[in-house]
Structures are given as structure tokens and as C-alpha cells.
Design an enzyme around this catalytic site. Structure first.
Site, PDB file in Angstrom:
ATOM      1  NE  ARG B  99      -0.166 -31.619  22.511  1.00 32.21           N
ATOM      2  CZ  ARG B  99      -0.846 -32.173  23.529  1.00 32.21           C
ATOM      3  NH1 ARG B  99      -1.226 -31.435  24.543  1.00 32.21           N
ATOM      4  NH2 ARG B  99      -1.153 -33.456  23.512  1.00 32.21           N
ATOM      5  CE1 TYR B 152      -1.788  -8.796  12.719  1.00 34.33           C
ATOM      6  CE2 TYR B 152      -2.391 -10.385  14.403  1.00 34.33           C
ATOM      7  CZ  TYR B 152      -2.043 -10.096  13.100  1.00 34.33           C
ATOM      8  OH  TYR B 152      -1.959 -11.096  12.178  1.00 34.33           O
ATOM      9  CG  ASP B 224       1.427  -7.811  20.686  1.00 35.97           C
ATOM     10  OD1 ASP B 224       2.645  -7.707  20.446  1.00 35.97           O
ATOM     11  OD2 ASP B 224       0.628  -8.333  19.903  1.00 35.97           O
ATOM     12  CE  LYS B 249       4.658  -9.877  12.129  1.00 36.37           C
ATOM     13  NZ  LYS B 249       3.785 -10.836  12.713  1.00 36.37           N
TER      14      LYS B 249
END
Ligand SMILES: Cc1ncc(COP(=O)(O)O)c(C=O)c1O
Lengths: 180, 433
Positions: B99, B152, B224, B249
Site C-alpha cells: 500500500r 464528472y 482532471d 480510460k
């Protein structure tokens, strides 16, 4: 992390300021609004560190004890001043200990001061308005030597912006705005 | 103090700040470096494809296997150096626990940073994990954001539903009304938050101008960049403090994983890292492997997306059933002059409006053979959806029209299929509605 201080990040910040002194300029402010009597409400204004604004969503109250005509609902201005000095010394001590690789177990700072109210009230022109004396005491437990802790005490005091402001003074400029 | 050590399990450039007999902060010697990375190599002179293939990818020194091995582990062997890094706060430079960091994450991060021309990057288990960690890292108690009013939906939900619980607030403004943006800034504003290209109408924001507003007001600009990629424009170089991507994406590009990324200066990305640790959106090593493989072909994929999208957009624009087409490289696009000056690649997103409203649009989707009816974007296959029943279903039709989303609006993510095949498919579909 030793003493909860990220010395790596501190080191990067120190060297960033060496390259670009503007990164080391911090600006602060507080706003006090009178509530009633001796009580006021303080709000921290947005501060900036280098070229960036930091939101400060903090507020607190200040009052005076009944003997000084307040309601004793909150600490008084002198206690805030002393705590500002003490906290500043404490930060310097913890940072310095981390640089010297000393693990602290306990750290306590007490700050005491004495005023002669005859000065503030102008009863005696000879009496001093400022604090006549401020004493601090640092109590520490940790894996440093006596010599190291003494070095730390001196450095923490010498590098403390608040303690040094008290010792050396700062220019105070003011203005008055009358809204009638 | 750094002891003599053998092999550093991590970034050998990132070292302790301390040395014996140091007394105060002015003596601290650690400076900020790009990375963390297993190999520090400058790719700034290389082309996008070269950097995409080689930057960060580490061949296996033991077997000689080409390409980054998959380090499918949750944890790493600890030694003095690792303990020291935790004690002094430079654990981001060492392998400790996946992590916190893993060679597969680092390989990807180095590649992303090289593509963006940024010092540092972090990968996340989703775009939303990247957005949450990044925004929270740049906000203090009581802080305020000025954001686009065409965000978004997932980001809008974070801003509108989660931030107020934390006593943080957001003002929404038209992403192209620069005066309104500046006027919305308050004393406690810490972030300007915008999307490089809006959904679905593909408005292009002027990042340089936003960056000037941010600097003037001592606040940070977060963009973004999901709808564009570094192949189109390097958003950090244009003045954004941090660029965020839904790597689900274009960056991964194959519609086969969910991931996110943030790129920027080492200083700011180091501030995001503790939030990645706290919120936990860590990207699994196996997903990193897939993402790294996808990223290697980013530049050629984007060229193919653009080629097919531009030809299809031009075809659609002259079709009598099509009312309007939005594609940044079309001269008719409201932001075409900005697009021509700042974009090296127009990307693969098109939106268009057809006669007959949403009913006709639904029919068109059924008649298409190549584009798949699905949400998301940026994959090698064309994906098509309607804002009215997907991304903007929460609005009334009047609200949608006020935003410029008229009935019959279709959003199309053009894949890398041959333009001629896509055009033929749209021809037959448009003729049969
Ligand atoms: C512009 C934009 N930002 C962020 C996201 C969220 O990314 P993810 O789905 O990877 O969490 C999306 C997803 O659709 C998006 O389109």
C-alpha cells in the site's frame, strides 16, 4: 516517526527555502470581535506559507477573571501570550531533538509571568506596563545526554520567533478606522 | 545518519537527511528529488513512444527477463534502512508494504511522470481514489474550492455530498467564464478544480489562464485530464499544480481495468501520498502490470483515436440527420482556435446531436454494429452512450438543455477501429432511423 516529526520533509523544506527564500515567508493574522465587557471572540485569518494560502477554520474566546471585571469564561490575554511563547519553545525543542536523533518520552514547558497592574491602570507612573519578568521551565525525559538537552534548551529559545519577539521586540504599527 | 548499506531496497537517490553532530534544521542535507524510482534516467529528450515504452520499465536483473516482473506481494523484507526511513519520514523512498509502494507501481509512476514531464506520480485503484486523495491533500479545515459546473458526476458527488460533512465548501462556475472564476475565490479558497475537456460537450478550458488566476490568488490548480492525455497536452507544464487521471480510460486504454493517477511536483505528490495510505486506494501489482502494458502504446493509440475521430466527426458534420457535432479539431467547435494552439492531438471524444431527439438517438444506438453501448471511454473499442439516460440522468430535460445538452445528444468515444468501417457503420445506422 521519531517524535512525530518528519525530518526528511523538514530537510526538503529547509533546502527549498535556501534555493527560494520566498518559500519561507509565512504571514498570519487574527481578528478579534468584542462580545461584551472584557470578552472577545478571536478568529484566525487565512495564513500563507510561501506562495500558498492555508485555510484556518479556528476561533476561540478570551476573557478576564472577575477581579479584572470579566466573567472568567475563557483564558485571558496574558495566558494566550505566555502559551504562545511556551508552545513556540516546545516546537523548537521537539524539532531540535529530532534533528539530534533524540527520542523524547515526555516534554513539559511551563511559562510564568508577573505584571504590575499599577502600570496598566496608570496609578504609578514608575510602574512598568510590560511584564516585569517571564520565567520558563522545560521538563524533559528522553535518551539525550545532559549536554545535548542543554544545547537543545539554548537552541529552542534562540530560534523561537515568539520568545525572541518578547526579548527583542517588534515594530508595531497601527491604524484606527471610525465607522460612524 | 546513513549507515554503509548494501543494496537499497527502493530509491537509492532518496537518503536520510541526518548526519552525526547535527544540531539544528539549517544543517539538514536531504533535498527533494524526482521520483521515487528504481532507475533515475532523464527521458525529457525522448519522444512520447520511446518514453512510453522504456521509462520506468525495469528488466529483471536476476533472470534477464525483459520488462518489469510482476511483484505480486503485499510486503517486503525489512532491514535497518527500511526502519530508518519510517523513523525519519522518507518511507516513500523504500519498499515496505505494497500500500506504501511496490516496484510495479513505481515503474508505472515513473512512466507517467516521464510522459507528463512531471517530477512525480502516484497510481491509485481508481480515478475517484486519485481525486479524493489529491483534493483532500490540498485542503485544510474549512477550505473552499472553486470548481467547474460541468464536473464528472462522481467528482460532483464527492464535492456535493462528502466535503460539506468535513466543513469544506465548493462554488461551481462556468469553466470558460474566467471573470466568474476569479470572482468566486474567497479568502479560504485553496483549490481551482477543472476538467481539461468537459463531458459531454467537450469544452476546452484554458489551463494557462486558469494557472495565472491560481498564482495571482495564492491557490492551487488541479486539472482532471482524463479526456485528454499527455500526448495531447502536458497539463503540468501548462501551469497546473497537479493533473489527475481516471486511468481506466485512455492511459490504460483497453477497457480492462479501473485505475487512477496523479502527476505533479515531488513536493505536492508527496503531500498526496499520506492520503493514499490513509484512504487506501492502492493499485494491485497485477493491475499495475496490465496498466503498464497498456500505457506503452499510448502514443500510437492516441494517433489512431484522433485519426478515426476526426474523419468520423467530419463525416457526421455533413450528414443531413445530424444537427451539430462537437470535436475540438472541427472548425465549427466553439474552442477550435484554443484547441489548435494547445492540443497536439484532438483525442477520440465526439458528441453530436441528431434530428428526432432522444428517441431517434436510442434507435441509432441499436442500429450501430461496431460501437458498443456502454459508459466509459478511452478504450480501443468505440463506446457510445446518451447523456440523458446515463451521465446526466439526474437532471430534468430543461436542466440538460440549459447546460447545452439538447435532445438527441450522443456521446461517442471513438476507438482505434478503421475510420472507413466506422463511417460505413454510422451511414447504415443513420439511414435506418
Ligand atoms: C473525467 C472523469 N474523471 C474521473 C472519473 C472517475 O474515474 P474512475 O471510474 O476510474 O474512478 C471518470 C470516470 O468516468 C471521468 O470520466
Amino acid at each position: 516517526m521519531r517524535n512525530g516529526i518528519a525530518v526528511s520533509a523538514l530537510s526538503e523544506f529547509v533546502n527549498e527555502i535556501k534555493n527560494d527564500p520566498a518559500e519561507g515567508i509565512a504571514q498570519y493574522g487574527v481578528e478579534l470581535n468584542w462580545q461584551s465587557g472584557t470578552r472577545s471572540k478571536v478568529t484566525a485569518l487565512p495564513m500563507s506559507v510561501g506562495p500558498h494560502t492555508v485555510s484556518r477554520d479556528f476561533s476561540w474566546e478570551i476573557d478576564e477573571p472577575r477581579q479584572l471585571l470579566g466573567c472568567n469564561h475563557a483564558p485571558n490575554p496574558q495566558e494566550y501570550l505566555l502559551s504562545g511563547v511556551g508552545a513556540c519553545i516546545l516546537v523548537g525543542f521537539a524539532v531540535g531533538a529530532s534533528v539530534m536523533e533524540i527520542q523524547l518520552e515526555m516534554l513539559k514547558v511551563t511559562v510564568r509571568g508577573e505584571l504590575n497592574l499599577s502600570g496598566f491602570l496608570d496609578i504609578d507612573p514608575e510602574a512598568s506596563v510590560p511584564f516585569t519578568e517571564i520565567q520558563y521551565c522545560i521538563e524533559v525525559t528522553g535518551d539525550g545526554t545532559e549536554e545535548q538537552f542543554e544545547t537543545l534548551r539554548q537552541t529552542a529559545l534562540r530560534q523561537s520567533p515568539n520568545a525572541m519577539t518578547i526579548m527583542k521586540g517588534a515594530a508595531v504599527e497601527g491604524e484606527l478606522i471610525i465607522n460612524n | 545518519m546513513t549507515k554503509e548499506h548494501g543494496l537499497i531496497k527502493g530509491d537509492s537517490v532518496g537518503q536520510s537527511a541526518l548526519a552525526p553532530d547535527m544540531r539544528w534544521t539549517s544543517e539538514l542535507k536531504r533535498t527533494r528529488q524526482a521520483g521515487p524510482s528504481q532507475i533515475h534516467k532523464d527521458w525529457s529528450a525522448a519522444g512520447f513512444s520511446t518514453a512510453a515504452v522504456h521509462a520506468g520499465t525495469t528488466d529483471d536483473p536476476i533472470s534477464g527477463a525483459v520488462g518489469t516482473p510482476i511483484y505480486q506481494t503485499s510486503t517486503f523484507l525489512l532491514d535497518d534502512e527500511q526502519y530508518r526511513s519510517v523513523e525519519e519520514g522518507y518511507a516513500r523512498d523504500r519498499f515496505i508494504y505494497t500500500r506504501y509502494g511496490n516496484p510495479n507501481q513505481w515503474a508505472l509512476q515513473t512512466k507517467l511522470a516521464a510522459l507528463e514531464g512531471a517530477e512525480s506520480a502516484l497510481v491509485f485503484s481508481s480515478g475517484m481514489a486519485a481525486i479524493t486523495a489529491t483534493v483532500m491533500a490540498m485542503m485544510d479545515k474549512g477550505a473552499h474550492i472553486v470548481a467547474s459546473n460541468e464536473l464528472y458526476g462522481g467528482t460532483y458527488n464527492l464535492f456535493n455530498q462528502e466535503l460539506p460533512t468535513l466543513n469544506m465548501s465548493v462554488s461551481y462556475v462556468d469553466p470558460r467564464d474566467y471573470e466568474a472564476i476569479e470572482a468566486a475565490i474567497q479568502p479560504n479558497t485553496q483549490i481551482l478544480y477543472f476538467e481539461a475537456l468537459t463531458n459531454p460537450l467537450l469544452k476546452l478550458v484554458d489551463i494557462k489562464r486558469l494557472s495565472q488566476i491560481a498564482k495571482r490568488n495564492k491557490i492551487r490548480l488541479i486539472i482532471d485530464g482524463t479526456f485528454l492525455t499527455p500526448i495531447s497536452c502536458r497539463i503540468v507544464e501548462m501551469g497546473a499544480d497537479l493533473v489527475i487521471h481516471s486511468a481506466s480510460k485512455y492511459l490504460n486504454g483497453h477497457s480492462d481495468l479501473i485505475a487512477g493517477a496523479v502527476m505533479g511536483s515531488r513536493k505536492l505528490v508527496d503531500m498526496v501520498w499520506p492520503r493514499l495510505l490513509a484512504y487506501g486506494g492502492s493499485l494491485d501489482p497485477h493491475a499495475c502490470f496490465l496498466f503498464e502494458r497498456g500505457l506503452k502504446t499510448l502514443a500510437i493509440r492516441m494517433a489512431a483515436h484522433e485519426n478515426s475521430a476526426l474523419q468520423l466527426a467530419q463525416y457526421l458534420e455533413q450528414h443531413p440527420t445530424v444537427k451539430r457535432v462537437f470535436y475540438p479539431l472541427l472548425e465549427s467547435h466553439p474552442d477550435n482556435s484554443l484547441a489548435v494552439s494547445v492540443l497536439k492531438n484532438g483525442g477520440g471524444m465526439i458528441s453530436f446531436e441528431i434530428m428526432g431527439g432522444d428517441k431517434a438517438a436510442l434507435k441509432l444506438l441499436k442500429c450501430l454494429n461496431i460501437p458498443k453501448q456502454a459508459t466509459s471511454l478511452g478504450g480501443v473499442e468505440s463506446l457510445v452512450s446518451l447523456p440523458f439516460n446515463t451521465s446526466h440522468a439526474g437532471y430534468t430535460s430543461k436542466q440538460r438543455q440549459d447546460m447545452g445538452i439538447n435532445p438527441g445528444c450522443i456521446r461517442l468515444s471513438v476507438g482505434i477501429e478503421d475510420a472507413a468501417d466506422l463511417i460505413n457503420d454510422f451511414e447504415q445506422a443513420l439511414n435506418s432511423i
